[in-house]
Design an enzyme around this catalytic site. Structure first.
Site, PDB file in Angstrom:
ATOM      1  N   HIS A 313       0.811  -1.217   0.000  1.00 15.55           N
ATOM      2  CA  HIS A 313       0.000   0.000   0.000  1.00 15.55           C
ATOM      3  C   HIS A 313       0.849   1.275   0.000  1.00 15.55           C
ATOM      4  CE1 HIS A 313      -3.834   1.777  -0.082  1.00 15.55           C
ATOM      5  NE2 HIS A 313      -4.475   0.959   0.724  1.00 15.55           N
ATOM      6  N   ASP A 317      -2.324   1.995  -4.546  1.00 12.63           N
ATOM      7  CA  ASP A 317      -3.580   2.230  -3.851  1.00 12.63           C
ATOM      8  C   ASP A 317      -4.575   1.130  -4.190  1.00 12.63           C
ATOM      9  OD1 ASP A 317      -2.713   4.582  -2.653  1.00 12.63           O
ATOM     10  OD2 ASP A 317      -3.274   5.792  -4.397  1.00 12.63           O
TER      11      ASP A 317
END
Length: 340
Positions: A313, A317
């Site tokens: 992450h 995204d």
């Protein structure tokens, strides 16, 4: 990978040939790992020790000083057993203690020391798990058309390559094709150790996890984006066979930009694979099961496979990961695109 397939300048090849150096052992400093003459000269200057590729890999991973290793091979060549023997010698001696009552050994327990390979795997998986904040995306894919396509290409590819095309091959090629789309560039990228710079790869080196009794290895199909299906099948099978035979070279285990782990053959419904750092994502492939689904308002039975994309992450995204999976699902459910 043969020396002929490695990226290297003519001067580097000529010098390596005159010095008897395998180009696969030399790390290139040029674009996409291209080997220059200076790289060969540096390798010669810093690698005077004769050592097998596997022994060198183990020594590098475990921080073994090769100057302390005595080679048992021809002309003192260092082998895997020599490196492991030194590690055994360097274990601290047990402290002398007062005699204690001998406890009865529990025959229901077996204690097995971790092998050097297992220790390296443990270290890397721990670092990946603790370092990267991960996000998992789960998708179901209707395999009807991919199963049909595999049946169609099975004999032609076997006649051409001598290898049987697998679902891992087809899924791998579908992954590669989608990774090359500009909108998915961060799925095919890596983050530097300091966490300050993202490197976007404009090529795909696909890692394919291979499980062995002694541990997990990830051979890498280099430049997979330039391959046809038959070429991909040939290269992946060659690497997997080398892995299973214990003949994989260090260069064949490095440089991946994305990885796949397939546990479908074991009937696994779904799983969240751990990212193979420094990749920013990994795809987990589970089993295909017959399930009832709704198609055009009617309930029908279809072969459904579950895929899980684990993403870092820090780099990718959730929305970008989801868009990649939507495109991958479309390709797998419309696989004729792989042959165009």
């Amino acid at each position: 990978m043969t020396d002929d397939k490695l990226r290297a300048t003519p001067a580097a090849r000529k010098l390596a040939d005159s010095l008897g150096i395998e180009l696969s052992s030399v790390t290139g400093s040029g674009a996409k790992g291209r080997i220059h003459k200076d790289d060969v000269e540096n390798y010669k200057a810093t690698n005077t020790v004769k050592i097998t590729p596997l022994a060198k890999k183990i020594a590098e991973d475990l921080g073994v000083d090769l100057a302390l290793v005595t080679g048992s091979g021809v002309n003192g060549k260092i082998k895997k057993r020599d490196v492991l023997a030194l590690l055994e010698e360097e274990k601290p001696a047990a402290p002398v203690a007062e005699p204690a009552p001998v406890a009865e050994e529990d025959t229901n327990l077996e204690k097995i020391p971790m092998s050097p390979m297992r220790k390296v795997i443990a270290q890397r998986m721990t670092e990946s798990y603790l370092k990267a904040p991960v996000f998992a995306l789960n998708y179901e894919v209707d395999m009807t058309n991919l199963i049909a396509l595999r049946k169609q290409v099975l004999d032609p590819i076997m006649d051409k390559t001598g290898n049987k095309v697998t679902f891992t091959d087809l899924i791998g090629l579908a992954v590669v094709r989608n990774l090359m789309k500009p909108e998915h560039k961060f799925i095919n990228s890596s983050l530097n150790p300091e966490g300050t710079e993202i490197t976007v790869h404009k090529y795909v080196n696909l890692g394919i996890a291979v499980g062995l009794d002694e541990g997990l290895l990830v051979p890498v199909v280099k430049d997979a984006d330039k391959m046809s299906l038959s070429e991909f099948v040939t290269e992946s099978k060659s690497l997997i066979k080398a892995t299973q035979a214990g003949k994989l070279k260090p260069d064949q285990m490095s440089g991946s930009t994305f990885s796949i782990s397939n546990l479908g053959m074991f009937g696994i419904d779904s799983f969240n694979p751990i990212i193979n750092q420094p990749n920013s994502a990994i795809l987990g492939v589970a089993a295909t099961h017959q399930k009832p689904v709704v198609v055009d308002g009617e309930i029908v039975i279809r072969p459904i496979m579950k895929l899980t994309l684990t993403i870092d992450h820090r780099v990718v995204d959730g929305m970008n990961g989801a868009k990649f999976m939507v495109d991958l699902k479309h390709t797998l459910e419309n696989p004729m695109e792989l042959l165009i």
